[in-house]
Write an enzyme that holds these catalytic residues in place. Structure first.
Site, PDB file in Angstrom:
ATOM      1  N   CYS A   2       0.828  -1.186   0.000  1.00  0.00           N
ATOM      2  CA  CYS A   2       0.000   0.000   0.000  1.00  0.00           C
ATOM      3  C   CYS A   2       0.868   1.244   0.000  1.00  0.00           C
ATOM      4  CB  CYS A   2      -0.867   0.042   1.254  1.00  0.00           C
ATOM      5  SG  CYS A   2      -1.933  -1.383   1.385  1.00  0.00           S
ATOM      6  N   CYS A 255      12.656  -3.393   4.364  1.00  0.00           N
ATOM      7  CA  CYS A 255      12.352  -4.329   3.275  1.00  0.00           C
ATOM      8  C   CYS A 255      13.265  -4.046   2.082  1.00  0.00           C
ATOM      9  CB  CYS A 255      10.899  -4.192   2.863  1.00  0.00           C
ATOM     10  SG  CYS A 255      10.532  -5.087   1.343  1.00  0.00           S
ATOM     11  N   CYS A 412       5.971 -13.280   1.917  1.00  0.00           N
ATOM     12  CA  CYS A 412       6.215 -12.139   2.796  1.00  0.00           C
ATOM     13  C   CYS A 412       5.039 -12.000   3.751  1.00  0.00           C
ATOM     14  CB  CYS A 412       6.357 -10.859   1.974  1.00  0.00           C
ATOM     15  SG  CYS A 412       6.550  -9.399   3.018  1.00  0.00           S
ATOM     16  N   CYS A 474      15.415  -6.635   5.883  1.00  0.00           N
ATOM     17  CA  CYS A 474      14.680  -7.897   5.890  1.00  0.00           C
ATOM     18  C   CYS A 474      14.902  -8.539   4.526  1.00  0.00           C
ATOM     19  CB  CYS A 474      13.187  -7.663   6.106  1.00  0.00           C
ATOM     20  SG  CYS A 474      12.239  -9.199   5.963  1.00  0.00           S
ATOM     21  N   CYS A 477      12.081 -12.992   2.127  1.00  0.00           N
ATOM     22  CA  CYS A 477      11.542 -13.637   0.914  1.00  0.00           C
ATOM     23  C   CYS A 477      12.631 -14.386   0.150  1.00  0.00           C
ATOM     24  CB  CYS A 477      10.823 -12.622   0.030  1.00  0.00           C
ATOM     25  SG  CYS A 477      11.803 -11.184  -0.428  1.00  0.00           S
TER      26      CYS A 477
END
Ligand code: AMP
Length: 500
Positions: A2, A255, A412, A474, A477
Protein backbone atom coordinates in the site's frame (compact mmCIF):
# COMPACT_ATOMS: atom_id res chain seq x y z
CA UNK A 1 1.26 -3.47 -0.44
CA UNK A 2 0.00 0.00 0.00
CA UNK A 3 0.87 3.64 -0.15
CA UNK A 4 0.04 6.12 2.60
CA UNK A 5 -0.07 9.90 2.63
CA UNK A 6 -0.79 12.59 5.20
CA UNK A 7 -0.93 16.40 5.17
CA UNK A 8 -1.38 18.95 7.96
CA UNK A 9 -2.17 22.66 7.75
CA UNK A 10 -3.14 22.87 4.10
CA UNK A 11 -5.93 24.89 2.50
CA UNK A 12 -6.48 22.06 0.05
CA UNK A 13 -5.87 18.81 1.97
CA UNK A 14 -8.14 16.64 -0.20
CA UNK A 15 -6.45 17.79 -3.40
CA UNK A 16 -3.01 17.34 -1.83
CA UNK A 17 -3.95 13.79 -0.82
CA UNK A 18 -5.22 13.16 -4.35
CA UNK A 19 -1.89 14.20 -5.90
CA UNK A 20 0.10 12.35 -3.25
CA UNK A 21 -1.84 9.15 -3.81
CA UNK A 22 -1.64 9.65 -7.56
CA UNK A 23 2.18 9.55 -7.31
CA UNK A 24 2.00 6.54 -5.05
CA UNK A 25 -0.32 4.68 -7.43
CA UNK A 26 2.30 2.00 -8.10
CA UNK A 27 2.01 0.95 -4.43
CA UNK A 28 -1.62 -0.08 -4.80
CA UNK A 29 -4.14 -0.08 -7.60
CA UNK A 30 -7.07 -1.83 -6.05
CA UNK A 31 -8.68 0.94 -4.04
CA UNK A 32 -8.07 4.44 -2.75
CA UNK A 33 -9.41 6.53 0.09
CA UNK A 34 -9.03 9.96 1.70
CA UNK A 35 -10.28 11.25 5.06
CA UNK A 36 -10.21 15.01 5.61
CA UNK A 37 -10.30 16.80 8.95
CA UNK A 38 -12.16 20.11 8.70
CA UNK A 39 -13.56 22.61 11.14
CA UNK A 40 -17.36 22.71 11.12
CA UNK A 41 -18.47 26.28 11.93
CA UNK A 42 -21.98 25.19 12.91
CA UNK A 43 -20.91 22.34 15.17
CA UNK A 44 -17.91 24.36 16.40
CA UNK A 45 -15.66 21.35 16.18
CA UNK A 46 -13.52 19.30 13.81
CA UNK A 47 -15.42 16.81 11.68
CA UNK A 48 -14.11 14.11 9.34
CA UNK A 49 -15.31 13.71 5.78
CA UNK A 50 -14.25 10.89 3.56
CA UNK A 51 -14.35 9.56 0.05
CA UNK A 52 -13.22 6.02 -0.75
CA UNK A 53 -13.68 3.67 -3.67
CA UNK A 54 -12.40 0.69 -5.61
CA UNK A 55 -10.03 1.36 -8.49
CA UNK A 56 -7.29 3.78 -9.46
CA UNK A 57 -6.94 7.16 -7.79
CA UNK A 58 -7.94 8.92 -11.00
CA UNK A 59 -11.11 6.82 -11.19
CA UNK A 60 -12.07 7.17 -7.53
CA UNK A 61 -11.67 10.99 -7.65
CA UNK A 62 -12.70 11.71 -11.21
CA UNK A 63 -15.55 14.02 -10.17
CA UNK A 64 -14.14 17.44 -9.08
CA UNK A 65 -17.23 17.96 -6.91
CA UNK A 66 -15.76 15.42 -4.48
CA UNK A 67 -13.08 17.89 -3.44
CA UNK A 68 -15.58 20.65 -2.82
CA UNK A 69 -17.37 18.36 -0.39
CA UNK A 70 -14.20 17.76 1.60
CA UNK A 71 -12.95 21.12 2.88
CA UNK A 72 -10.55 21.13 5.78
CA UNK A 73 -6.98 21.61 7.00
CA UNK A 74 -5.59 18.06 7.23
CA UNK A 75 -6.02 14.73 5.47
CA UNK A 76 -4.76 11.19 5.29
CA UNK A 77 -4.97 8.89 2.28
CA UNK A 78 -4.34 5.31 1.31
CA UNK A 79 -3.75 3.26 -1.86
CA UNK A 80 -4.54 -0.38 -1.53
CA UNK A 81 -2.81 -3.32 -3.19
CA UNK A 82 -3.99 -6.79 -2.44
CA UNK A 83 -4.91 -10.10 -3.99
CA UNK A 84 -6.66 -11.71 -1.04
CA UNK A 85 -10.36 -12.41 -1.55
CA UNK A 86 -11.60 -10.46 1.42
CA UNK A 87 -9.78 -7.36 0.25
CA UNK A 88 -12.16 -7.05 -2.68
CA UNK A 89 -14.83 -5.98 -0.24
CA UNK A 90 -15.42 -2.24 0.06
CA UNK A 91 -15.42 -2.46 3.87
CA UNK A 92 -11.66 -3.03 3.76
CA UNK A 93 -10.86 0.20 1.92
CA UNK A 94 -8.73 2.49 4.06
CA UNK A 95 -8.46 4.91 5.81
CA UNK A 96 -10.66 3.49 8.54
CA UNK A 97 -12.36 6.14 10.58
CA UNK A 98 -14.34 5.92 13.78
CA UNK A 99 -15.77 8.00 16.57
CA UNK A 100 -14.93 7.06 20.15
CA UNK A 101 -14.92 8.58 23.62
CA UNK A 102 -12.00 10.94 22.84
CA UNK A 103 -13.39 12.12 19.50
CA UNK A 104 -12.49 11.14 15.96
CA UNK A 105 -9.82 8.80 14.73
CA UNK A 106 -8.85 7.79 11.19
CA UNK A 107 -6.00 5.50 10.21
CA UNK A 108 -4.18 4.32 7.08
CA UNK A 109 -1.64 1.50 7.21
CA UNK A 110 1.12 0.11 5.02
CA UNK A 111 2.47 -3.21 6.28
CA UNK A 112 1.14 -6.33 7.96
CA UNK A 113 0.66 -7.12 11.60
CA UNK A 114 1.93 -10.54 12.65
CA UNK A 115 -0.09 -10.99 15.85
CA UNK A 116 -3.39 -9.72 14.50
CA UNK A 117 -5.29 -12.99 14.83
CA UNK A 118 -4.53 -13.32 18.52
CA UNK A 119 -5.36 -9.66 19.17
CA UNK A 120 -8.52 -9.81 17.12
CA UNK A 121 -9.71 -12.87 19.00
CA UNK A 122 -8.97 -11.22 22.32
CA UNK A 123 -10.76 -8.01 21.31
CA UNK A 124 -13.76 -9.87 19.93
CA UNK A 125 -14.05 -11.73 23.22
CA UNK A 126 -14.07 -8.35 24.97
CA UNK A 127 -17.06 -7.32 22.87
CA UNK A 128 -15.34 -5.26 20.18
CA UNK A 129 -17.22 -5.23 16.88
CA UNK A 130 -15.09 -5.31 13.73
CA UNK A 131 -16.41 -3.88 10.49
CA UNK A 132 -13.65 -5.14 8.23
CA UNK A 133 -11.46 -8.22 8.07
CA UNK A 134 -8.25 -6.22 7.86
CA UNK A 135 -5.57 -6.29 10.54
CA UNK A 136 -5.37 -2.49 10.58
CA UNK A 137 -8.71 -2.03 12.35
CA UNK A 138 -7.19 -3.59 15.47
CA UNK A 139 -5.07 -0.49 16.08
CA UNK A 140 -7.87 2.08 16.57
CA UNK A 141 -9.77 -0.42 18.73
CA UNK A 142 -6.74 -0.92 20.96
CA UNK A 143 -6.32 2.86 21.15
CA UNK A 144 -9.98 3.34 22.05
CA UNK A 145 -9.68 0.77 24.85
CA UNK A 146 -6.57 2.41 26.28
CA UNK A 147 -6.88 4.08 29.67
CA UNK A 148 -4.75 6.98 28.46
CA UNK A 149 -6.45 10.35 27.86
CA UNK A 150 -4.44 11.84 24.99
CA UNK A 151 -4.86 10.25 21.54
CA UNK A 152 -1.07 10.24 21.11
CA UNK A 153 -0.64 8.15 24.27
CA UNK A 154 -3.56 5.93 23.31
CA UNK A 155 -1.86 5.24 19.98
CA UNK A 156 1.42 4.56 21.78
CA UNK A 157 -0.37 2.12 24.03
CA UNK A 158 -1.95 0.39 21.03
CA UNK A 159 1.32 0.15 19.11
CA UNK A 160 3.08 -1.39 22.12
CA UNK A 161 0.71 -4.33 21.71
CA UNK A 162 0.94 -4.98 18.00
CA UNK A 163 3.75 -6.83 16.27
CA UNK A 164 4.76 -6.76 12.65
CA UNK A 165 5.25 -4.12 10.01
CA UNK A 166 3.47 -0.80 10.16
CA UNK A 167 3.94 2.58 8.59
CA UNK A 168 0.92 4.57 9.69
CA UNK A 169 -0.72 7.92 9.16
CA UNK A 170 -3.41 8.74 11.69
CA UNK A 171 -5.78 11.64 12.14
CA UNK A 172 -6.67 12.02 15.82
CA UNK A 173 -9.18 14.88 16.26
CA UNK A 174 -7.21 17.91 15.02
CA UNK A 175 -3.80 16.22 15.03
CA UNK A 176 -1.82 14.21 12.52
CA UNK A 177 0.23 11.30 13.83
CA UNK A 178 2.78 9.33 11.80
CA UNK A 179 4.30 6.11 13.13
CA UNK A 180 6.69 3.41 11.99
CA UNK A 181 7.38 0.01 13.56
CA UNK A 182 10.67 -0.39 15.46
CA UNK A 183 12.12 -2.64 12.72
CA UNK A 184 11.46 0.03 10.09
CA UNK A 185 10.12 -2.52 7.58
CA UNK A 186 8.12 -0.15 5.40
CA UNK A 187 9.26 3.35 4.43
CA UNK A 188 7.73 6.59 5.69
CA UNK A 189 9.05 10.05 4.92
CA UNK A 190 8.41 13.51 6.38
CA UNK A 191 8.19 16.65 4.24
CA UNK A 192 7.52 20.33 4.81
CA UNK A 193 6.54 23.43 2.88
CA UNK A 194 6.69 26.93 4.34
CA UNK A 195 4.23 29.58 3.23
CA UNK A 196 6.42 32.53 2.12
CA UNK A 197 3.89 35.10 3.38
CA UNK A 198 2.58 33.72 6.65
CA UNK A 199 5.74 31.66 7.39
CA UNK A 200 3.39 28.89 8.52
CA UNK A 201 4.46 25.29 7.98
CA UNK A 202 2.53 22.63 6.12
CA UNK A 203 3.68 19.12 6.97
CA UNK A 204 3.47 16.07 4.75
CA UNK A 205 4.00 12.36 5.37
CA UNK A 206 4.28 9.81 2.58
CA UNK A 207 5.47 6.30 1.82
CA UNK A 208 7.82 7.65 -0.83
CA UNK A 209 9.20 11.09 -1.61
CA UNK A 210 7.80 11.08 -5.18
CA UNK A 211 4.56 12.13 -3.44
CA UNK A 212 6.38 15.25 -2.17
CA UNK A 213 7.87 16.13 -5.55
CA UNK A 214 4.50 16.42 -7.25
CA UNK A 215 3.47 18.98 -4.58
CA UNK A 216 6.84 20.82 -4.54
CA UNK A 217 7.37 19.76 -0.93
CA UNK A 218 10.85 19.50 0.62
CA UNK A 219 11.86 16.17 2.06
CA UNK A 220 12.96 16.70 5.68
CA UNK A 221 13.82 13.23 6.92
CA UNK A 222 12.39 9.75 7.46
CA UNK A 223 10.03 8.92 10.30
CA UNK A 224 12.52 6.85 12.32
CA UNK A 225 11.91 3.17 13.06
CA UNK A 226 9.86 3.09 16.27
CA UNK A 227 9.01 6.80 16.09
CA UNK A 228 5.51 8.15 16.73
CA UNK A 229 5.49 11.73 15.48
CA UNK A 230 2.83 14.26 16.43
CA UNK A 231 1.99 17.15 14.13
CA UNK A 232 -0.50 19.70 15.47
CA UNK A 233 -1.43 23.38 15.40
CA UNK A 234 1.82 24.27 17.18
CA UNK A 235 3.87 22.54 14.48
CA UNK A 236 2.02 24.63 11.91
CA UNK A 237 3.31 27.71 13.77
CA UNK A 238 6.82 26.33 13.34
CA UNK A 239 7.27 24.57 16.66
CA UNK A 240 9.14 21.36 15.95
CA UNK A 241 6.79 18.35 15.91
CA UNK A 242 7.28 16.17 18.98
CA UNK A 243 8.01 12.44 19.01
CA UNK A 244 7.59 9.42 21.22
CA UNK A 245 9.59 6.26 20.63
CA UNK A 246 8.50 2.64 20.94
CA UNK A 247 11.02 0.36 22.65
CA UNK A 248 13.78 -0.33 20.11
CA UNK A 249 14.03 -3.70 18.38
CA UNK A 250 17.28 -5.69 18.53
CA UNK A 251 17.82 -5.21 14.82
CA UNK A 252 16.37 -3.28 11.90
CA UNK A 253 14.55 -4.97 9.02
CA UNK A 254 13.96 -2.51 6.18
CA UNK A 255 12.35 -4.33 3.27
CA UNK A 256 15.08 -4.76 0.66
CA UNK A 257 12.44 -5.57 -1.95
CA UNK A 258 11.41 -1.89 -1.88
CA UNK A 259 14.76 -1.21 -3.56
CA UNK A 260 14.66 -4.28 -5.82
CA UNK A 261 11.24 -3.72 -7.31
CA UNK A 262 8.57 -1.89 -5.45
CA UNK A 263 9.46 1.76 -4.96
CA UNK A 264 9.68 4.31 -7.75
CA UNK A 265 13.27 5.04 -8.83
CA UNK A 266 12.69 8.79 -8.46
CA UNK A 267 11.92 8.33 -4.75
CA UNK A 268 14.09 8.39 -1.71
CA UNK A 269 13.33 5.32 0.36
CA UNK A 270 14.98 4.76 3.74
CA UNK A 271 16.67 8.12 3.08
CA UNK A 272 18.49 6.84 -0.02
CA UNK A 273 17.89 7.16 -3.74
CA UNK A 274 16.09 4.13 -5.15
CA UNK A 275 17.61 4.90 -8.55
CA UNK A 276 21.11 4.66 -7.14
CA UNK A 277 20.51 1.41 -5.28
CA UNK A 278 18.82 -0.14 -8.29
CA UNK A 279 21.76 0.83 -10.51
CA UNK A 280 24.06 -0.75 -7.94
CA UNK A 281 22.03 -3.95 -8.16
CA UNK A 282 22.60 -3.97 -11.93
CA UNK A 283 26.30 -3.25 -11.48
CA UNK A 284 26.71 -6.07 -8.96
CA UNK A 285 24.90 -8.40 -11.34
CA UNK A 286 27.32 -7.47 -14.14
CA UNK A 287 30.31 -8.13 -11.88
CA UNK A 288 28.97 -11.50 -10.80
CA UNK A 289 28.17 -12.53 -14.37
CA UNK A 290 31.70 -11.51 -15.33
CA UNK A 291 33.20 -13.81 -12.75
CA UNK A 292 31.13 -16.66 -14.08
CA UNK A 293 31.94 -16.12 -17.77
CA UNK A 294 35.45 -14.63 -17.67
CA UNK A 295 36.22 -15.49 -21.30
CA UNK A 296 32.99 -14.35 -22.81
CA UNK A 297 33.78 -11.23 -24.79
CA UNK A 298 30.89 -11.24 -27.24
CA UNK A 299 28.97 -7.99 -27.70
CA UNK A 300 25.72 -8.17 -25.76
CA UNK A 301 22.43 -6.43 -26.44
CA UNK A 302 20.94 -5.65 -23.03
CA UNK A 303 17.18 -5.41 -22.92
CA UNK A 304 15.28 -4.46 -19.77
CA UNK A 305 11.78 -5.50 -18.85
CA UNK A 306 10.18 -2.06 -18.68
CA UNK A 307 9.71 -0.18 -16.44
CA UNK A 308 10.73 -1.87 -13.22
CA UNK A 309 14.11 -3.17 -14.42
CA UNK A 310 15.19 -0.21 -16.61
CA UNK A 311 17.40 1.25 -13.90
CA UNK A 312 19.09 -2.05 -13.01
CA UNK A 313 19.73 -2.63 -16.74
CA UNK A 314 21.45 0.77 -17.01
CA UNK A 315 23.73 -0.14 -14.10
CA UNK A 316 24.41 -3.52 -15.68
CA UNK A 317 25.43 -2.02 -19.03
CA UNK A 318 27.63 0.61 -17.43
CA UNK A 319 29.49 -1.88 -15.30
CA UNK A 320 29.76 -4.45 -18.11
CA UNK A 321 31.47 -1.90 -20.31
CA UNK A 322 33.75 -0.87 -17.47
CA UNK A 323 34.93 -4.40 -16.93
CA UNK A 324 35.55 -4.69 -20.69
CA UNK A 325 32.60 -6.81 -21.70
CA UNK A 326 30.99 -4.74 -24.45
CA UNK A 327 27.28 -4.25 -23.87
CA UNK A 328 24.67 -2.00 -25.45
CA UNK A 329 21.34 -0.99 -23.94
CA UNK A 330 18.44 -1.34 -26.38
CA UNK A 331 14.70 -1.01 -26.20
CA UNK A 332 13.67 -4.48 -27.31
CA UNK A 333 10.50 -4.71 -25.28
CA UNK A 334 7.81 -2.07 -25.36
CA UNK A 335 5.29 -1.75 -22.61
CA UNK A 336 1.71 -0.69 -23.00
CA UNK A 337 1.27 1.73 -20.12
CA UNK A 338 -2.49 1.51 -20.04
CA UNK A 339 -2.37 -2.02 -18.65
CA UNK A 340 -2.02 -2.34 -14.87
CA UNK A 341 0.67 -4.34 -13.12
CA UNK A 342 0.45 -7.98 -14.19
CA UNK A 343 0.37 -9.18 -10.65
CA UNK A 344 -3.13 -8.12 -9.78
CA UNK A 345 -4.83 -10.41 -12.25
CA UNK A 346 -6.49 -13.40 -10.64
CA UNK A 347 -6.00 -16.85 -12.16
CA UNK A 348 -3.11 -17.93 -14.36
CA UNK A 349 -4.75 -17.74 -17.75
CA UNK A 350 -5.77 -14.15 -17.48
CA UNK A 351 -2.29 -13.26 -16.18
CA UNK A 352 -0.75 -14.74 -19.35
CA UNK A 353 -2.93 -12.72 -21.66
CA UNK A 354 -2.21 -9.69 -19.50
CA UNK A 355 1.54 -10.18 -20.00
CA UNK A 356 1.02 -10.34 -23.77
CA UNK A 357 -1.13 -7.25 -23.77
CA UNK A 358 1.38 -5.45 -21.59
CA UNK A 359 4.58 -6.17 -23.57
CA UNK A 360 5.50 -6.41 -27.21
CA UNK A 361 8.81 -6.98 -28.97
CA UNK A 362 10.79 -4.94 -31.46
CA UNK A 363 11.94 -7.64 -33.87
CA UNK A 364 14.72 -5.66 -35.52
CA UNK A 365 16.44 -5.14 -32.17
CA UNK A 366 16.30 -8.77 -31.13
CA UNK A 367 16.72 -10.77 -34.33
CA UNK A 368 20.01 -12.71 -34.70
CA UNK A 369 21.46 -11.09 -31.60
CA UNK A 370 22.84 -12.35 -28.33
CA UNK A 371 20.31 -10.87 -25.91
CA UNK A 372 20.71 -10.31 -22.20
CA UNK A 373 17.31 -9.73 -20.62
CA UNK A 374 17.41 -7.98 -17.25
CA UNK A 375 14.47 -8.39 -14.90
CA UNK A 376 14.26 -7.38 -11.25
CA UNK A 377 12.69 -10.56 -9.88
CA UNK A 378 10.92 -13.79 -10.67
CA UNK A 379 7.93 -14.52 -8.48
CA UNK A 380 5.54 -17.00 -10.07
CA UNK A 381 7.59 -17.12 -13.24
CA UNK A 382 4.64 -16.32 -15.49
CA UNK A 383 6.06 -13.01 -16.70
CA UNK A 384 9.52 -14.42 -17.46
CA UNK A 385 8.21 -17.50 -19.26
CA UNK A 386 5.80 -15.52 -21.40
CA UNK A 387 8.32 -12.80 -22.20
CA UNK A 388 10.96 -15.28 -23.29
CA UNK A 389 8.41 -16.96 -25.55
CA UNK A 390 7.67 -13.55 -27.07
CA UNK A 391 11.35 -12.68 -27.53
CA UNK A 392 12.00 -16.06 -29.20
CA UNK A 393 9.40 -15.12 -31.82
CA UNK A 394 11.85 -12.42 -32.97
CA UNK A 395 14.54 -15.02 -33.69
CA UNK A 396 17.46 -14.01 -31.42
CA UNK A 397 20.66 -16.10 -31.44
CA UNK A 398 20.73 -16.58 -27.67
CA UNK A 399 18.75 -15.32 -24.69
CA UNK A 400 20.45 -14.89 -21.32
CA UNK A 401 18.16 -13.95 -18.44
CA UNK A 402 19.77 -12.00 -15.60
CA UNK A 403 17.78 -11.22 -12.46
CA UNK A 404 18.84 -8.34 -10.21
CA UNK A 405 17.84 -10.16 -7.00
CA UNK A 406 18.19 -13.72 -5.64
CA UNK A 407 15.52 -16.42 -6.11
CA UNK A 408 12.35 -15.73 -4.12
CA UNK A 409 11.76 -18.77 -1.96
CA UNK A 410 9.42 -17.58 0.78
CA UNK A 411 6.24 -15.56 1.17
CA UNK A 412 6.21 -12.14 2.80
CA UNK A 413 4.26 -11.59 6.02
CA UNK A 414 5.19 -7.96 6.36
CA UNK A 415 3.15 -6.43 3.57
CA UNK A 416 4.72 -7.29 0.22
CA UNK A 417 2.09 -8.88 -1.94
CA UNK A 418 3.65 -12.23 -2.74
CA UNK A 419 1.71 -15.41 -3.32
CA UNK A 420 1.89 -18.47 -1.08
CA UNK A 421 5.03 -20.57 -1.02
CA UNK A 422 3.38 -23.14 -3.27
CA UNK A 423 2.78 -20.54 -5.97
CA UNK A 424 6.36 -19.31 -6.09
CA UNK A 425 8.32 -20.62 -9.07
CA UNK A 426 11.12 -21.91 -6.84
CA UNK A 427 8.66 -24.21 -5.08
CA UNK A 428 8.14 -26.14 -8.31
CA UNK A 429 11.84 -27.05 -8.25
CA UNK A 430 12.36 -27.27 -4.51
CA UNK A 431 13.26 -30.97 -4.64
CA UNK A 432 16.45 -30.33 -6.64
CA UNK A 433 19.53 -31.79 -4.98
CA UNK A 434 21.35 -28.46 -4.79
CA UNK A 435 21.15 -24.80 -5.87
CA UNK A 436 22.80 -25.40 -9.23
CA UNK A 437 20.32 -28.08 -10.15
CA UNK A 438 17.44 -25.84 -9.04
CA UNK A 439 18.64 -22.94 -11.20
CA UNK A 440 19.23 -25.31 -14.12
CA UNK A 441 15.67 -26.62 -13.81
CA UNK A 442 14.27 -23.09 -13.68
CA UNK A 443 16.37 -22.16 -16.73
CA UNK A 444 14.89 -25.04 -18.71
CA UNK A 445 11.36 -24.19 -17.55
CA UNK A 446 11.65 -20.55 -18.61
CA UNK A 447 13.39 -21.57 -21.82
CA UNK A 448 16.57 -19.44 -21.80
CA UNK A 449 20.16 -20.24 -22.79
CA UNK A 450 21.44 -19.14 -19.40
CA UNK A 451 19.92 -17.89 -16.17
CA UNK A 452 21.72 -15.83 -13.58
CA UNK A 453 20.37 -14.50 -10.29
CA UNK A 454 22.17 -11.88 -8.21
CA UNK A 455 23.62 -13.43 -5.03
CA UNK A 456 22.26 -12.50 -1.61
CA UNK A 457 25.57 -10.88 -0.70
CA UNK A 458 25.65 -9.04 -4.03
CA UNK A 459 22.21 -7.64 -3.29
CA UNK A 460 23.10 -6.61 0.27
CA UNK A 461 26.34 -4.98 -0.91
CA UNK A 462 24.33 -2.89 -3.38
CA UNK A 463 22.09 -1.43 -0.66
CA UNK A 464 23.04 1.46 1.66
CA UNK A 465 24.74 0.72 4.94
CA UNK A 466 23.42 2.16 8.17
CA UNK A 467 25.88 3.01 10.90
CA UNK A 468 25.90 0.99 14.13
CA UNK A 469 23.59 -1.65 12.69
CA UNK A 470 24.49 -5.30 12.29
CA UNK A 471 21.28 -6.11 10.41
CA UNK A 472 19.59 -3.36 8.43
CA UNK A 473 17.37 -5.27 6.01
CA UNK A 474 14.68 -7.90 5.89
CA UNK A 475 15.58 -10.51 3.27
CA UNK A 476 13.01 -13.10 4.40
CA UNK A 477 11.54 -13.64 0.91
CA UNK A 478 15.00 -14.72 -0.28
CA UNK A 479 16.22 -16.53 2.82
CA UNK A 480 13.25 -17.56 4.97
CA UNK A 481 14.88 -15.70 7.85
CA UNK A 482 11.90 -13.79 9.30
CA UNK A 483 13.15 -11.01 11.58
CA UNK A 484 9.85 -10.28 13.33
CA UNK A 485 8.28 -12.91 15.50
CA UNK A 486 5.04 -14.27 14.14
CA UNK A 487 2.75 -15.03 17.02
CA UNK A 488 0.13 -16.26 14.60
CA UNK A 489 2.35 -18.96 13.20
CA UNK A 490 0.88 -18.84 9.72
CA UNK A 491 3.16 -19.34 6.79
CA UNK A 492 0.50 -19.24 4.18
CA UNK A 493 -0.98 -15.99 2.91
CA UNK A 494 -4.23 -17.67 1.91
CA UNK A 495 -4.92 -18.50 5.52
CA UNK A 496 -3.70 -15.18 6.72
CA UNK A 497 -6.22 -12.50 6.00
CA UNK A 498 -3.76 -9.70 6.26
CA UNK A 499 -5.80 -6.85 4.92
CA UNK A 500 -2.81 -5.35 3.21
P1 AMP B 1 5.86 -13.32 -12.03
O1 AMP B 1 7.20 -14.01 -11.93
O2 AMP B 1 5.17 -13.50 -13.32
O3 AMP B 1 4.99 -13.68 -10.87
O4 AMP B 1 6.08 -11.76 -11.89
C1 AMP B 1 7.33 -11.22 -11.73
C2 AMP B 1 7.30 -9.80 -12.19
O5 AMP B 1 6.37 -9.06 -11.43
C3 AMP B 1 8.67 -9.21 -11.98
O6 AMP B 1 9.18 -8.92 -13.24
C4 AMP B 1 8.45 -7.96 -11.18
O7 AMP B 1 8.74 -6.84 -11.99
C5 AMP B 1 7.00 -7.96 -10.81
N1 AMP B 1 6.83 -8.13 -9.34
C6 AMP B 1 7.69 -8.59 -8.45
N2 AMP B 1 7.17 -8.59 -7.21
C7 AMP B 1 5.95 -8.09 -7.30
C8 AMP B 1 4.93 -7.81 -6.36
N3 AMP B 1 5.07 -8.03 -5.06
N4 AMP B 1 3.81 -7.28 -6.83
C9 AMP B 1 3.65 -7.04 -8.13
N5 AMP B 1 4.57 -7.28 -9.06
C10 AMP B 1 5.72 -7.80 -8.66
Amino acid sequence: MCGVFGVYNSKTPAEDAFYGLYSLQHRGQEAAGVVVAGYDEKKKKTVYRQHKGMGLVSEVYKDPEIFKKMPGYAAIGHNRYSTTGASKSASNIQPFSLTYRSGNLAIAHNGNLTNSRALRKELTERGVIFQASSDTEIIPHLAALSKEKEPLHQIYHALRQVQGAFSLVILANDQLIAARDPYGVRPLALGKKTNPETKEATYYVASETCAFDILSVDYLRDIEPGEILLIDKFSAKNHKPSSLFLPPSKRKARCIFEYVYFARPDSLVFNHSVDKVRRNLGKSLARESMVEHPNDDQHQIVVSVPDSSNTAALGFVRESNKISRPARFEHGLIRNHYVGRTFIQPGKESREIKVRSKYNIIRGVLQDRQIVVIDDSIVRGTTAKMLIKLIREAGPKEIHLHISSPPITNPCFYGMDFPTKGQLLTYMFADAKDNDEEIENIRKYIGVDSLKYLSLQGMLNSAPRFEHETHSYCTACFTGDYPIRMTDATTDKEEYDSGE
